[in-house]
Structures are given as C-alpha cells and as structure tokens.
Motif scaffolding. Structure first.
Motif, mmCIF file in Angstrom:
data_model
loop_
_atom_site.group_PDB
_atom_site.id
_atom_site.type_symbol
_atom_site.label_atom_id
_atom_site.label_comp_id
_atom_site.label_asym_id
_atom_site.label_seq_id
_atom_site.Cartn_x
_atom_site.Cartn_y
_atom_site.Cartn_z
ATOM 1 N N HIS A 40 30.430 -3.906 -34.774
ATOM 2 C CA HIS A 40 31.597 -4.714 -35.113
ATOM 3 C C HIS A 40 32.516 -3.942 -36.052
ATOM 4 C CE1 HIS A 40 34.013 -8.169 -36.333
ATOM 5 N NE2 HIS A 40 33.419 -8.878 -35.406
ATOM 6 N N TRP A 68 25.674 -5.270 -32.505
ATOM 7 C CA TRP A 68 26.755 -5.626 -33.437
ATOM 8 C C TRP A 68 26.700 -4.756 -34.695
ATOM 9 C CZ3 TRP A 68 25.492 -11.570 -33.367
ATOM 10 C CH2 TRP A 68 25.752 -12.078 -32.091
ATOM 11 N N LYS A 96 34.687 -3.257 -39.207
ATOM 12 C CA LYS A 96 34.530 -3.745 -40.576
ATOM 13 C C LYS A 96 35.320 -2.871 -41.538
ATOM 14 C CE LYS A 96 30.101 -1.315 -40.688
ATOM 15 N NZ LYS A 96 28.641 -1.478 -40.748
#
Length: 273
Positions: free
Chosen positions: A58, A213, A60
């Motif tokens: 993911h 993820w 970030k």
C-alpha cells in the motif's frame, strides 16, 4: 490495549485477530512532519533485484520521528497518539511550549494533554527522556542510544523495553529485550517506560493478501527448488532438504554468525539466551 477476534463470515476473517487501536486518537498525520516515500521493489540503482520477495504494498507516507530528543528542558504537550504504517509501535505528536511540533515513539500508557520533557534534571516519568546517568537503577526504559547524540537505536519496536540494572564508572549496564546485558555510555539518552502497542504480537493477519498490502510477495520454500537454485533443492519425491542452510550455503537454525573478534564484544556483559 486489547485485540478482538473477527466473526468467521469469510475465509479471510476466520482466523483473523486485529488490534482494537483504543489508544489512537486521530487518523490524520501532521502534514509538516510527513514526507513521500519511494518504493524500490527490491531493486538497486541499476535495476537489478537484490532483495527477493519484496514488492507491491500500500502507498504510505513517512513520518519524521525525533529519535534524538535533543530539545532539552522545554516542556511539550501530547497532542495525539497516531498509527504509523512504517513501524509496529504507535507514535505521539508533541507540541512544545515554543510552538514546534515533533513525533516521538509513543510509550505505553501515554495520554493526550500529558506533559513530557527531555533534559538533565527531569523527573523519571513515562515519556520523559534523560541520560542514563540520571535514571534510577531498575527503571524500565526504551529508545536507548548506543552512542551519545546518535539517536535511539535499541528497544524501539512495539511492546519492547530494556532495564537499567547498574552503573560502573562511565558505563551503564542495560538488560536488552533479547536478554543480553550490555555496557552503554552513561551519556546516552533513553526514554522512560516501555514502547506502546504491546498487543501487536497477538495479531493474526488471516489471509495472504494482507502480506501483499505490507509489500511482501510469496516466498518460495528452499526444498521445492532445483539444485541449481538452492543447496537444499532437488532430490526424489518430497526430500527433507538435508542440513538447513541459506541460499549461499551458510548454515542456519542455530549456527552462530557473530565474529569472535568483533570490537563490540567487550561491551557485552552476558550474551543473549
């Protein structure tokens, strides 16, 4: 702090155990203390894959953490306790009396509107940072420096802590999370209290997608490879693989790789279990 088990309404939730995040007070980071972070996908500057099983994950942003706690004798107020996707511990946003804001690793039990301070003659309260020569013996500490002014290196992950056991001249003897007792200069800084999010080790992801993820790709077991790919590969049928070793032939599972003549060996009082 607590965890909760989800109802098994889907296969991915059947075994999943999640953190309640009771300590978290906000879901938006301080914009002035965040920077973009670039993914490498396990490749180096020439594009060659140097780290396998890495990629995806993911998007970030990185939170800039104050590991040095060098703003001495200026009282700060805890504004929020936040989740940080880059580490297992929670982080706390401090606002100093002069208006400056900084993130620190949140200690266990810290509350919003609590006052914390770092410096020489401060009280050994949770969240305060001080030099090892001023900390009372037997105190539970975290975020410990190894060299004065270097910034916190030891006991920074969720739930970890060290203990100041004794002092001998210019050295303090600290028992680390691994069980190792080590001498560290008394001029090094440490934070009072253990690190927050101690229930992190109780969580269960529940499905492979959650690892994706986090940027982890599926890992191929060594025993299913061919002999050209790994020392434990090959054989007829399901062979066990022989002696466990790494891809380059180094024995694993108990084999000690620390050099016998390493310079820092003299600072170790007793080895880890």
């Amino acid at each position: 702090m607590s965890v909760r088990k989800l109802k098994p309404i889907t296969p991915g939730q059947r075994f999943r155990i999640v953190n309640n995040f009771e300590e978290i007070t906000t879901n938006k980071p301080e914009k002035s203390l965040t920077v973009g972070i670039k993914k490498s996908g396990g490749r180096n500057q020439t594009g060659k894959m140097t780290m396998r099983y890495t990629g995806g994950g993911h998007k970030k942003k990185y939170r800039i953490i104050d590991f040095k706690r060098n703003k001495a004798n200026v009282e700060a107020t805890v504004k929020s306790v936040e989740y940080d996707p880059n580490r297992t511990a929670f982080i706390a946003l401090l606002e100093y009396a002069d208006g400056e804001k900084r993130y620190i690793i949140a200690p266990n039990g810290i509350k919003v509107d609590q006052k914390v301070v770092s410096g020489e003659s401060v009280e050994p309260n949770i969240g305060n940072a001080m030099k090892l020569r001023n900390i009372p013996l037997g105190t539970v500490i975290s975020c410990v420096e190894m060299r004065p002014g270097q910034g916190a290196i030891l006991a920074r992950s969720a739930g970890s802590s060290a203990q100041l056991t004794s002092r001998d001249g210019k050295y303090a003897i600290i028992k680390l999370p691994s069980g190792e007792s080590r001498m560290i200069l008394v001029e090094c800084m440490a934070m009072i209290g253990s690190v927050s999010n101690s229930d992190h080790q109780l969580t269960v992801s529940g499905k492979a997608g959650r690892s994706r993820w986090l940027g982890r790709r599926p890992r191929t077991r060594a025993v299913v490879m061919n002999p050209v790919d790994h020392p434990m590969g090959g054989g007829e049928g399901r062979s066990s693989g022989g002696h466990p070793r790494s891809r380059n032939g180094m024995p694993s599972k108990g084999y000690k790789t620390r050099k016998k003549n390493k310079v820092s060996n003299r600072y170790i009082v007793s080895k880890r279990k």
